[in-house]
Scaffold this active site. Structure first.
Site, short mmCIF file in Angstrom:
data_model
loop_
_atom_site.label_atom_id
_atom_site.label_comp_id
_atom_site.label_asym_id
_atom_site.label_seq_id
_atom_site.Cartn_x
_atom_site.Cartn_y
_atom_site.Cartn_z
CG HIS A 32 40.80 39.89 41.45
ND1 HIS A 32 40.00 39.51 40.40
CD2 HIS A 32 40.88 41.24 41.39
CE1 HIS A 32 39.60 40.58 39.74
NE2 HIS A 32 40.13 41.65 40.33
CG HIS A 53 42.93 41.94 46.78
ND1 HIS A 53 43.53 40.77 46.40
CD2 HIS A 53 42.81 41.87 48.15
CE1 HIS A 53 43.75 40.01 47.46
NE2 HIS A 53 43.33 40.66 48.53
#
Length: 356
Positions: free
Chosen positions: A170, A172
C-alpha cells in the site's frame, strides 16, 4: 486542511488529515488489541564504541506484517468484518503510531503515513492537491515531534518496492523521530563547518547548489523555487537531490511560494523515475521503479541548525532494467560506494524522461 485526532484500540495515536473542513471523523477501532506496553515495544538503543553511532535493537519487529495479500492489507480503510489499522471507510491522508516501531517512548517515535486509500495507487499518481496535503502533513508532524523531549531530529521518508525491502505494498511512508542527531546529518554539519572556515564564511549547501546550476550537466529540473540535480559524486545509479532555491533548515520554514510549486516538481520527478527503465529490455523486470525518498532536515536544538539546508533525496537501487545495485563488500564493509552509472548520464536520462 482539517486534522482529527483519535486513538486505536491499543492506545496508539491516529490522525486523519482531510482536504475538506466539513469531514466528520467519529469511527472507533473495534479490534481487540490490548494496551500497548512500553518499553516492550520501544526497543533498545546501543552505542557502537568504534564508530560512535547508535543501533536500535528492536526484536519485536520480527512479528510485523510481511507481504499480506491485498484483501488483508492493514493500511487500507476498514470494511465490515475486516477492521484494519485505519477504522474509517475512507480517508485522504492518515498518520498513526507504528505498531512495530524502531523507536518509541524515551527512544523517540515512529509513525506511518498513508498517502491514499487506493491500495494500487502510488505517490506519483496523486493529484497535486493530495501531494500538497502530504507536504502539509509532513510539516505538521515535524512541528509536533519537535515538542517531544526525546526527539532530536525528524526524518519523513518513503520506501517503495520489494527491491527496497518494503513489506506492505500500500502506498505509504514513515516518519522517524530520532533521539539523536543521525550520523549522516552530523557528517553534513561537520563538512559545512569546515567549508565555512575554509571559505571565509560561505555556506556549503548554497555553494553546492550554485555549482550544480552553473555547470548544468547534472541538473534535472530548475524552476522558480526548486532545483533538482544528480549530485557530482552520486552514490546510487539514479539519485536526485531537490533543494528549495531559498535555503531553510526544515519544512516549517518553507515559504508559501515553494509550497505551492512543490507538488508539480515532486510529482514530475517521481514520474520520471518510473519512466527511466521503460522499454529498455524485453522481458526484463518492469513495473514502477523502486526508490527511497526522504527529507533531510536540521536537527532541533542544535547550535549549527541555521547552517543546514532542507533538501529531499531520492534514489533507486535499480541500475538498469532487470538489474539491481547491491551493497556488496566495498559498500557494506567499508562504506565506499562504486557507482556503475555516471551522474551526467543519469541526469541526461532523467531529463529525457520528462512529461510530454
Amino acid at each position: 486542511m482539517k486534522k482529527t485526532a483519535t486513538r486505536l484500540a491499543d492506545g496508539r495515536e491516529l490522525l486523519y488529515y482531510d482536504l475538506r473542513d466539513d469531514v466528520v471523523r467519529e469511527t472507533v477501532d473495534t479490534r481487540s488489541l490490548g494496551p500497548r506496553r512500553l518499553p516492550d515495544s520501544a526497543g533498545e538503543l546501543r552505542h557502537d564504541a568504534l564508530l560512535g553511532d547508535c543501533v536500535a535493537i528492536a526484536s519485536h519487529r520480527q512479528a510485523r506484517t510481511h507481504h499480506p495479500p491485498a484483501d488483508a492489507c492493514p493500511l487500507c480503510p476498514s470494511r465490515p468484518g475486516r477492521p484494519t489499522e485505519i477504522p474509517a471507510a475512507d480517508y485522504d491522508v492518515v498518520v498513526f503510531e507504528n505498531r512495530f516501531p524502531s523507536f518509541a517512548g524515551d527512544t523517540g517515535r515512529c509513525e506511518v503515513v498513508c498517502f491514499t486509500p487506493d491500495h494500487d495507487a502510488s505517490f506519483a499518481g496523486l493529484s497535486p492537491d493530495r501531494a500538497a496535503l502530504v507536504l502539509a502533513v509532513w510539516t505538521d508532524r515535524t512541528a509536533e515531534l519537535a515538542h517531544l523531549p526525546a526527539v532530536r531530529q525528524v526524518f519523513c521518508f518513503e520506501n517503495r518496492g520489494r527491491e527496497i525491502g518494503v513489506t506492505l505494498a500500500h502506498p505509504h511512508g514513515q516518519i522517524y523521530g530520532y533521539p539523536f542527531v543521525t550520523p549522516r546529518t552530523a557528517r553534513m554539519l561537520e563538512r559545512a563547518a569546515a567549508h565555512r572556515e575554509h571559505t571565509g564564511g560561505r555556506n556549503l549547501f548554497d555553494d553546492t547548489v550554485e555549482r550544480e546550476r552553473a555547470d548544468g550537466r547534472r541538473v534535472v529540473l530548475d524552476t522558480a523555487h526548486w532545483t533538482a540535480f544528480v549530485p557530482y559524486a552520486a552514490h546510487w545509479p539514479y539519485e536526485v537531490h531537490l533543494y528549495p532555491r531559498r535555503r531553510v533548515p526544515d519544512l516549517l520554514a518553507l515559504d508559501d511560494a515553494a509550497r505551492t510549486e512543490f507538488p508539480q516538481v515532486y510529482l514530475e520527478l517521481l514520474r520520471r523515475f518510473d519512466r527511466i527503465f521503460a522499454g529498455q529490455e524485453e522481458g526484463a523486470a518492469g513495473g514502477p521503479t523502486p526508490y527511497v525518498s526522504g527529507w533531510h532536515q536540521a536537527p532541533f536544538r542544535h547550535a549549527a541548525r541555521g547552517e543546514f539546508a532542507l533538501h529531499l533525496e531520492i534514489f533507486t537501487v535499480r541500475r538498469t532494467a532487470g538489474k539491481l545495485k547491491f551493497l556488496a563488500g566495498s559498500e557494506s564493509g567499508m562504506s565506499v560506494f562504486v557507482n556503475d552509472v555516471p551522474p551526467e548520464a543519469a541526469a541526461r536520462r532523467l531529463r529525457e524522461a520528462a512529461s510530454a
